[in-house]
Each structure stands twice: as C-alpha cells, then as structure tokens.
Design a protein around this motif. Structure first.
Motif, mmCIF file in Angstrom:
data_model
loop_
_atom_site.group_PDB
_atom_site.id
_atom_site.type_symbol
_atom_site.label_atom_id
_atom_site.label_comp_id
_atom_site.label_asym_id
_atom_site.label_seq_id
_atom_site.Cartn_x
_atom_site.Cartn_y
_atom_site.Cartn_z
ATOM 1 N N GLY A 24 94.968 14.829 47.770
ATOM 2 C CA GLY A 24 95.918 15.603 48.585
ATOM 3 C C GLY A 24 96.078 17.044 48.155
ATOM 4 O O GLY A 24 97.135 17.646 48.391
ATOM 5 N N SER A 27 97.592 19.916 50.243
ATOM 6 C CA SER A 27 99.042 20.132 50.436
ATOM 7 C C SER A 27 99.544 21.352 49.672
ATOM 8 O O SER A 27 100.634 21.849 49.942
ATOM 9 C CB SER A 27 99.816 18.903 49.946
ATOM 10 N N ILE A 139 106.635 20.381 47.103
ATOM 11 C CA ILE A 139 105.451 19.518 47.118
ATOM 12 C C ILE A 139 105.674 18.354 46.162
ATOM 13 O O ILE A 139 105.822 18.566 44.953
ATOM 14 C CB ILE A 139 104.174 20.285 46.660
ATOM 15 N N TYR A 172 99.127 14.515 45.556
ATOM 16 C CA TYR A 172 100.076 15.462 46.151
ATOM 17 C C TYR A 172 100.453 14.969 47.550
ATOM 18 O O TYR A 172 99.584 14.533 48.310
ATOM 19 C CB TYR A 172 99.463 16.853 46.267
ATOM 20 N N GLY A 173 101.733 15.073 47.865
ATOM 21 C CA GLY A 173 102.203 14.644 49.188
ATOM 22 C C GLY A 173 102.395 15.829 50.116
ATOM 23 O O GLY A 173 102.196 16.989 49.728
ATOM 24 N N GLU A 174 102.779 15.501 51.324
ATOM 25 C CA GLU A 174 103.037 16.544 52.323
ATOM 26 C C GLU A 174 104.242 17.387 51.891
ATOM 27 O O GLU A 174 105.208 16.846 51.340
ATOM 28 C CB GLU A 174 103.344 15.898 53.675
ATOM 29 N N PRO A 175 104.199 18.689 52.156
ATOM 30 C CA PRO A 175 105.345 19.535 51.764
ATOM 31 C C PRO A 175 106.634 19.130 52.487
ATOM 32 O O PRO A 175 106.584 18.722 53.646
ATOM 33 C CB PRO A 175 104.907 20.937 52.209
#
Lengths: 206, 134
Positions: A24, A27, A139, A172-175
């Motif tokens: 990720g 992101s 994030i 990492y995830g979506e903001p």
C-alpha cells in the motif's frame, strides 16, 4: 544528507536481518504534509516505520531515548523529536504542527507506548486531538510480525542473520481526512468519531 | 519482593530530574529531555500510600497519597511517577518487574478514586478521573 545515509544503511541492515514486505505504498503522498500513525508492538517498530517510509519521516520519540549523549546527537538528525510521556507536553505539539506546516510528514504512535501482548492499547486522546487540529491526511500504518520477533517483554537478537528470515509486513492504509477542526470545541465534539475511525483504520492494516 | 504489610516492597534506586535539556536541530527547538540523577537506594513500598524508605527500612524518605500522583509510567527498568507540585521521580527497580509495579500502582489508584465515586478513564499522559455512572 545524514538522514538519507542512515536510511540507506538501515535498509541494508533490515533487509539482511528480516524479510520485509511493504504493501500500500501508493497511499503515501509524494509531497505535502501527512501524519503516519502506526501500531507499536515492538522496539524495532520505529526503525521499520522510519527506514521504510517512502518519505523522510519526523517521529515523536519518548524523551528518555535522548538521555544518552550518542542518541542526543543522532536522534534529532534522523528526524526524531522528543516528547515527555509523564506529562502533557505542548512543545511536542508545537513541533509537530511546525513540521507539518513546513510540508513534512510526522510519525506518531497513538498508543503512546509498546503493547505488552500485541493487542492495541488505549489510544491517547491528545494524539487524536493533534490529528484533528492538524487537518492533514492521516495514513494508517500497520506493522505486522514484529511482536513475534521482538515483543516488549523479550529481547531482539540484532545479529541473528539467517537464511530463513522472519517476515515483517508493513501495510499502509487509505488516508483518513478529518478536515479542519480549528476550535477546541470542534475538536472535542469530533473526538469520539475520530477515535473510532483511527482505531478501525489501524485494525484494517494489522 | 517480600510479603509485608504492604502490597509490594521492592529494592529501588531513587532518581530525580536534575535538569531539562533543550534539544535543537538546525537551530530550531525540538523539545526537551529530562536528565535523571540517581540519588539514593532504598525500598519502594506500596500500601495505602506510596512510600520510599531508606536501605534499613526505617526512615521514610518520601510518602505520597495516590491523589498526588499525576501520572505513572514505565521507563525501561524503572517506574516513573510525576507528583503534583513536586515533579518527576524515577525508581529503578533492582530485581522486580516495573510492569508488576505499574499494574499494582494502577490498581491502587483505581481503588483510591473508586471509594470517592470516581473512575480513572486515562492514565497517560496524566491521570484523569470522572464521576462513576450508575
């Protein structure tokens, strides 16, 4: 320059020591400020987040790290800034907001300290307030596998280089966008919802 | 650790903050770090209050009620307490676990406030309480 060099050296070390998988990465904004929030289950987490984040990260670090001359010299040069955990430390917030204002990314462990059992600790209210006040993208970053390698109650063997390396996944995830919460009242009002969103976002990447 | 009239009794070295060092990078203030100077060895006792006694176990050097505690955290092998109007005290535990001390201290603080109809809802960075809801 020094920071870049240390990251380069760090990447070589950690790639030799562990099998690190990054997911990720898209992101992470290529420019502009953001706050990276991460779970904290091991003493190697700060190294992993720092070294493998695509941007140069400035991280809130417990003040006791700076108690030795060597760390007092090195830590600020690799983007660490101190926070006193035993009291409310407004200077930390000022520095974080200043760095964000300069377009730099700031790293925070919202639990405030390492977990003992690998599960989330209660997130600090002050951190969530900072996220709301800053109004920059947040994030979520999940560090998976470090608890099994170096739990808080155990020791990490820094020199145990093996052919079959332990696996660590940094996800990492979506903001998350909270928008502007300039007033204290607005932040207080938004706090429960923001807390829930942060918890859910971190759970989704761990 | 010994069974005593206290809940916990551990050998510890008391340290206090001798100064707060400002940290700079590129000429800009980053924050402060505490310099802790170890002062005296003794025993840390947890009972109805928190006490620090000398090595002979006779003289009470410090005694704090739980309401005086502003925060408590583990720092490496030590337990740190921040006392209202006094500042930070660090107890480096010689044999015992700081985790055991943190858990026990938290339980004692919780019990202390519970009697007053309050519940502790956060310990960090400072201990905060609210009225117990039925």
């Amino acid at each position: 320059m020094f920071y870049h060099f240390m990251r380069f050296v760090g990447r070589i070390y950690w790639r030799l020591r562990l099998k690190i998988q990054i997911e990720g990465e898209a992101s992470i904004p290529l420019e502009g400020p953001f706050i990276l929030i991460s779970n904290h289950v091991s003493n190697i987490d700060p190294f992993i987040t720092h070294i493998f984040c695509p941007r140069l990260l400035f991280t809130m670090t417990k003040s006791s790290v700076f108690r030795f001359k060597i760390t007092r010299f090195l830590a600020p040069k690799v983007g660490a800034f101190p926070t006193r955990r035993f009291r409310v430390d407004p200077q930390t917030v000022r520095v974080a907001l200043r760095l964000l204002g300069e377009g730099k990314p700031v790293g925070v462990f919202p639990e405030g300290e390492r977990s003992w059992d690998g599960n989330f600790r209660k997130f600090r209210i002050g951190t969530i307030k900072l996220l709301l006040k800053a109004g920059v993208p947040v994030i979520p970053c999940g560090i998976n596998g470090t608890y099994e390698i170096a739990p808080r109650w155990g020791k990490f063997d820094w020199l145990a280089f093996r052919l079959r390396k332990e696996r660590v996944v940094v996800r990492y995830g979506e903001p998350i966008l909270f928008g502007n919460h300039d007033s204290r009242i607005a932040r207080e009002k938004a706090l429960p919802d923001a807390m829930e969103r942060v918890v859910q976002a971190l759970k989704s990447v761990t | 650790m010994e069974a005593h009239q206290n809940l916990l009794r551990s050998e510890a070295v008391l340290g206090t903050v001798s100064e707060y060092l400002p940290m700079y990078c590129g000429g800009k203030l980053l924050g402060y770090t505490e310099v802790i100077t170890e002062q005296i060895s003794g025993f840390l006792l947890l009972g109805n209050t928190l006490e620090f006694v000398d090595e002979n176990g006779k003289d009470i050097l410090h005694r704090w009620d739980f309401e005086q505690l502003n925060s408590l955290i583990i720092s490496s092998k030590a337990i740190q307490i921040y006392v209202r109007k006094e500042g930070l005290y660090q107890f480096r535990l010689i044999k015992d676990s700081p985790k055991l001390w943190e858990d026990s201290l938290k339980k004692s603080v919780e019990r202390f406030y519970l009697v007053q109809g309050l519940e502790v809802f956060t310990y960090q960075p400072v201990i905060k309480t609210r009225k117990l809801t039925a």
